[in-house]
Design a protein around this motif. Structure first.
Motif, PDB file in Angstrom:
ATOM      1  N   GLU A 139       0.813  -1.008   0.008  1.00 18.36           N
ATOM      2  CA  GLU A 139      -0.121   0.004  -0.008  1.00 18.36           C
ATOM      3  C   GLU A 139       0.803   1.395   0.182  1.00 18.36           C
ATOM      4  OE1 GLU A 139      -4.151  -1.093   2.314  1.00 18.36           O
ATOM      5  OE2 GLU A 139      -2.319  -1.182   3.603  1.00 18.36           O
ATOM      6  N   LYS A 140       1.821   1.101   0.679  1.00 22.56           N
ATOM      7  CA  LYS A 140       2.859   2.256   0.892  1.00 22.56           C
ATOM      8  C   LYS A 140       3.477   2.560  -0.606  1.00 22.56           C
ATOM      9  CE  LYS A 140       3.961   2.373   5.556  1.00 22.56           C
ATOM     10  NZ  LYS A 140       5.192   2.037   6.724  1.00 22.56           N
ATOM     11  N   LEU A 141       3.847   1.356  -1.117  1.00 20.54           N
ATOM     12  CA  LEU A 141       4.371   1.501  -2.593  1.00 20.54           C
ATOM     13  C   LEU A 141       3.632   2.349  -3.396  1.00 20.54           C
ATOM     14  CD1 LEU A 141       7.303   0.826  -3.551  1.00 20.54           C
ATOM     15  CD2 LEU A 141       6.352  -1.414  -4.335  1.00 20.54           C
ATOM     16  N   TYR A 142       2.214   1.718  -3.422  1.00 21.89           N
ATOM     17  CA  TYR A 142       1.429   2.243  -4.424  1.00 21.89           C
ATOM     18  C   TYR A 142       1.035   3.720  -4.192  1.00 21.89           C
ATOM     19  CZ  TYR A 142      -3.431   2.745  -6.523  1.00 21.89           C
ATOM     20  OH  TYR A 142      -4.468   2.966  -7.354  1.00 21.89           O
ATOM     21  N   ILE A 143       1.211   4.216  -2.841  1.00 23.95           N
ATOM     22  CA  ILE A 143       0.806   5.646  -2.756  1.00 23.95           C
ATOM     23  C   ILE A 143       1.997   6.430  -3.205  1.00 23.95           C
ATOM     24  CG2 ILE A 143       0.587   7.326  -0.805  1.00 23.95           C
ATOM     25  CD1 ILE A 143      -1.120   5.240   0.703  1.00 23.95           C
ATOM     26  N   GLY A 185       8.340  10.119  -1.078  1.00 23.54           N
ATOM     27  CA  GLY A 185       9.669   9.925  -2.071  1.00 23.54           C
ATOM     28  C   GLY A 185      10.253  11.159  -2.246  1.00 23.54           C
ATOM     29  N   TYR A 186      10.459  11.243  -3.557  1.00 18.14           N
ATOM     30  CA  TYR A 186      11.396  12.545  -4.183  1.00 18.14           C
ATOM     31  C   TYR A 186      10.179  13.921  -4.461  1.00 18.14           C
ATOM     32  CZ  TYR A 186      14.485   9.150  -5.115  1.00 18.14           C
ATOM     33  OH  TYR A 186      15.456   8.087  -5.055  1.00 18.14           O
ATOM     34  N   ARG A 187       9.053  13.614  -4.104  1.00 18.26           N
ATOM     35  CA  ARG A 187       8.108  14.770  -4.105  1.00 18.26           C
ATOM     36  C   ARG A 187       7.404  15.171  -2.876  1.00 18.26           C
ATOM     37  NH1 ARG A 187       4.921  14.696  -9.906  1.00 18.26           N
ATOM     38  NH2 ARG A 187       4.695  16.982  -8.912  1.00 18.26           N
ATOM     39  N   HIS A 188       6.632  16.209  -2.880  1.00 18.06           N
ATOM     40  CA  HIS A 188       6.024  16.706  -1.610  1.00 18.06           C
ATOM     41  C   HIS A 188       4.530  17.066  -2.126  1.00 18.06           C
ATOM     42  CE1 HIS A 188       7.909  20.477  -3.398  1.00 18.06           C
ATOM     43  NE2 HIS A 188       6.766  20.730  -3.363  1.00 18.06           N
ATOM     44  N   VAL A 189       3.602  16.714  -0.953  1.00 16.38           N
ATOM     45  CA  VAL A 189       2.181  16.979  -1.479  1.00 16.38           C
ATOM     46  C   VAL A 189       1.735  17.881  -0.092  1.00 16.38           C
ATOM     47  CG1 VAL A 189       2.000  14.595  -2.285  1.00 16.38           C
ATOM     48  CG2 VAL A 189       1.516  15.118   0.073  1.00 16.38           C
ATOM     49  N   VAL A 190       0.617  18.509  -0.527  1.00 16.27           N
ATOM     50  CA  VAL A 190      -0.266  19.382   0.504  1.00 16.27           C
ATOM     51  C   VAL A 190      -1.447  18.703   0.974  1.00 16.27           C
ATOM     52  CG1 VAL A 190       0.831  21.598  -0.438  1.00 16.27           C
ATOM     53  CG2 VAL A 190      -1.450  20.602  -1.085  1.00 16.27           C
ATOM     54  N   GLN A 230      -3.225   8.334   5.427  1.00 17.86           N
ATOM     55  CA  GLN A 230      -2.394   7.080   4.676  1.00 17.86           C
ATOM     56  C   GLN A 230      -1.115   7.946   3.867  1.00 17.86           C
ATOM     57  OE1 GLN A 230      -6.053   7.984   4.340  1.00 17.86           O
ATOM     58  NE2 GLN A 230      -6.588   5.964   5.265  1.00 17.86           N
ATOM     59  N   GLU A 231      -1.262   9.098   3.543  1.00 19.76           N
ATOM     60  CA  GLU A 231      -0.276   9.562   3.197  1.00 19.76           C
ATOM     61  C   GLU A 231       0.788  10.044   4.048  1.00 19.76           C
ATOM     62  OE1 GLU A 231      -2.149  11.449  -1.098  1.00 19.76           O
ATOM     63  OE2 GLU A 231      -2.124  12.614   0.957  1.00 19.76           O
ATOM     64  N   GLU A 232       0.351  10.625   5.189  1.00 12.63           N
ATOM     65  CA  GLU A 232       1.124  10.920   6.537  1.00 12.63           C
ATOM     66  C   GLU A 232       2.018   9.699   6.872  1.00 12.63           C
ATOM     67  OE1 GLU A 232      -1.306  12.512   9.271  1.00 12.63           O
ATOM     68  OE2 GLU A 232      -1.307  14.677   8.318  1.00 12.63           O
ATOM     69  N   ALA A 233       1.487   8.424   6.746  1.00 13.85           N
ATOM     70  CA  ALA A 233       2.140   7.256   7.185  1.00 13.85           C
ATOM     71  C   ALA A 233       3.314   6.891   6.433  1.00 13.85           C
ATOM     72  CB  ALA A 233       1.024   6.116   7.153  1.00 13.85           C
ATOM     73  N   CYS A 234       3.296   7.540   4.894  1.00 14.20           N
ATOM     74  CA  CYS A 234       4.235   7.401   4.034  1.00 14.20           C
ATOM     75  C   CYS A 234       5.531   8.505   3.923  1.00 14.20           C
ATOM     76  CB  CYS A 234       3.441   7.207   2.579  1.00 14.20           C
ATOM     77  SG  CYS A 234       2.423   5.656   2.473  1.00 14.20           S
ATOM     78  N   SER A 235       5.063   9.248   4.816  1.00 12.39           N
ATOM     79  CA  SER A 235       5.975  10.490   4.678  1.00 12.39           C
ATOM     80  C   SER A 235       6.822  10.544   6.116  1.00 12.39           C
ATOM     81  CB  SER A 235       5.250  11.785   4.848  1.00 12.39           C
ATOM     82  OG  SER A 235       5.907  13.079   4.965  1.00 12.39           O
ATOM     83  N   LYS A 268       8.322  25.385  10.327  1.00 13.18           N
ATOM     84  CA  LYS A 268       8.636  23.988  11.468  1.00 13.18           C
ATOM     85  C   LYS A 268       8.723  22.812  10.666  1.00 13.18           C
ATOM     86  CE  LYS A 268       6.750  21.932  15.494  1.00 13.18           C
ATOM     87  NZ  LYS A 268       5.523  21.946  16.556  1.00 13.18           N
ATOM     88  N   LYS A 269       9.823  22.055  10.959  1.00 14.11           N
ATOM     89  CA  LYS A 269      10.031  20.836  10.580  1.00 14.11           C
ATOM     90  C   LYS A 269       9.669  19.577  11.440  1.00 14.11           C
ATOM     91  CE  LYS A 269      12.751  16.808   9.871  1.00 14.11           C
ATOM     92  NZ  LYS A 269      13.090  15.812  10.641  1.00 14.11           N
ATOM     93  N   VAL A 270       8.663  18.782  11.021  1.00 16.74           N
ATOM     94  CA  VAL A 270       8.143  17.882  11.825  1.00 16.74           C
ATOM     95  C   VAL A 270       8.447  16.251  11.237  1.00 16.74           C
ATOM     96  CG1 VAL A 270       6.398  19.145  13.060  1.00 16.74           C
ATOM     97  CG2 VAL A 270       6.048  17.951  10.820  1.00 16.74           C
ATOM     98  N   GLY A 271       8.382  15.473  11.878  1.00 15.57           N
ATOM     99  CA  GLY A 271       8.955  14.067  11.570  1.00 15.57           C
ATOM    100  C   GLY A 271      10.512  13.666  11.900  1.00 15.57           C
ATOM    101  N   LYS A 272      10.492  12.554  11.799  1.00 11.82           N
ATOM    102  CA  LYS A 272      11.928  11.696  11.996  1.00 11.82           C
ATOM    103  C   LYS A 272      12.830  11.832  10.840  1.00 11.82           C
ATOM    104  CE  LYS A 272       9.790   8.457  15.302  1.00 11.82           C
ATOM    105  NZ  LYS A 272       9.683   7.048  15.599  1.00 11.82           N
ATOM    106  N   GLY A 273      12.244  12.065   9.718  1.00 13.06           N
ATOM    107  CA  GLY A 273      13.216  11.970   8.467  1.00 13.06           C
ATOM    108  C   GLY A 273      13.836  13.566   8.252  1.00 13.06           C
ATOM    109  N   SER A 274      14.700  13.591   7.320  1.00 12.83           N
ATOM    110  CA  SER A 274      15.422  14.829   7.157  1.00 12.83           C
ATOM    111  C   SER A 274      15.045  15.447   5.645  1.00 12.83           C
ATOM    112  CB  SER A 274      17.232  14.459   7.082  1.00 12.83           C
ATOM    113  OG  SER A 274      17.263  13.530   5.873  1.00 12.83           O
TER     114      SER A 274
END
Length: 290
Positions: free
Chosen positions: A10-14, A206-211, A216-221, A239-245
């Motif tokens: 499901e994550k790959l599909y999104i 992925g390599y893009r960003h969404v608003v 479901q999309e937040e789970a992939c970000s 403000k940056k949120v999330g564990k990623g960089s």
């Protein structure tokens, strides 16, 4: 914050859909979902609004009360934010909800710390002695993703509908000051919300960003950028949120997107608020219990 569990497929599909600018619900990467905005929904407040962004449901009430100006700003009123996360999600019960509420309140304080967001000098009644304090109560009724954006829209709509009674400061011969409140309920002042910013959350997938990401999309970000934008496209805070960089190039791209989307969001919101205002008492009242 509320979340959903997705399988790797499901994550790959999104993620693959986002790379092609085609999200699961048919939107493009810079498209918002349809939002319902209604003002004056709570009778015992100075101003209120409800915003429903599909499964995200926000109620904001504003109460104007007299207080004492802060020492560092004796000729201004101020805003106080309180956030209650009473969502049905089990993750928002107890400490989880308290931490999210504190995070949202701190974000709102930061967004409204910009000097020109609200004319705080207009809230001053008598310098160093009396001012109006606006208590902004945010109630998270349902969490379906993108709560920061929905809350900022609801706060701006509630500030737009806020009516503060006019008062006069009377001084007798001995120099004692008294405050006289107008008896006319329609004799009030309105706040100028032209410079009130809205939050645009950009989620990196992925390599893009969404608003306006769904749960479901937040789970992939792994990382998101919260940008507060004025109606003129000026960025007042980030403000940056999330564990990623986020790499610098992505941040600049997200800032440009946030400015562009934020301006469109302000135009659409102001149009709705003006149309509702022009209807006057003839507009059908739904109310948050409807």
């Amino acid at each position: 914050m509320a979340s959903v569990v997705l399988s790797e497929a499901e994550k790959l599909y999104i993620v693959h859909g986002v790379q092609e600018d085609l999200r699961v619900d048919g939107r493009g990467c810079e498209d918002y979902r349809c939002a319902e905005v209604e003002t004056d929904v709570v009778s015992n407040t100075s101003g209120s609004a409800r915003v429903k962004l599909v499964e995200t449901d926000i109620l904001v009430g504003i109460k104007a009360e007299m207080g004492t100006p802060k020492l560092e700003k004796p000729d201004e009123g101020y805003l106080e934010f309180f956030v209650d996360c009473s969502s049905n999600s089990p993750e928002l019960e107890g400490r989880g909800g308290e931490e999210l509420g504190t995070d949202i309140a701190n974000t709102l304080y930061r967004v409204f710390s910009c000097e020109n967001s609200v004319d705080l000098k207009s809230l001053c009644i008598n310098p160093k002695e009396h001012c109006w304090v606006l208590y902004v109560d945010v109630l998270l009724l349902e969490c379906g993703g993108n709560i920061f954006d929905a809350i900022s829209i609801a706060v701006k709509a509630a500030l737009f509908s806020t009516r503060i009674p006019k008062v006069r400061v009377l001084e007798d011969e001995e120099g004692t000051k008294e405050i006289e409140l107008s008896d006319d309920p329609y004799d009030c002042i309105r706040l100028n919300v032209d410079e009130v910013p809205c939050i645009v959350t950009l989620s990196k997938i992925g390599y893009r960003h969404v608003v306006d990401a769904t749960l479901q999309e937040e789970a992939c970000s792994l990382a998101s950028l919260l940008i507060s934008v004025t109606s003129k496209g000026a960025i007042t805070s980030m403000k940056k949120v999330g564990k990623g960089s986020l790499d610098p190039e992505s941040i600049f791209e997200m800032m440009e997107t946030g400015q562009r989307v934020g301006k469109s969001l302000h135009i659409a919101l102001q149009k709705i608020l003006d149309e509702e205002e022009n209807l006057g008492t003839s507009r059908p009242k739904v109310g948050f219990l409807g």
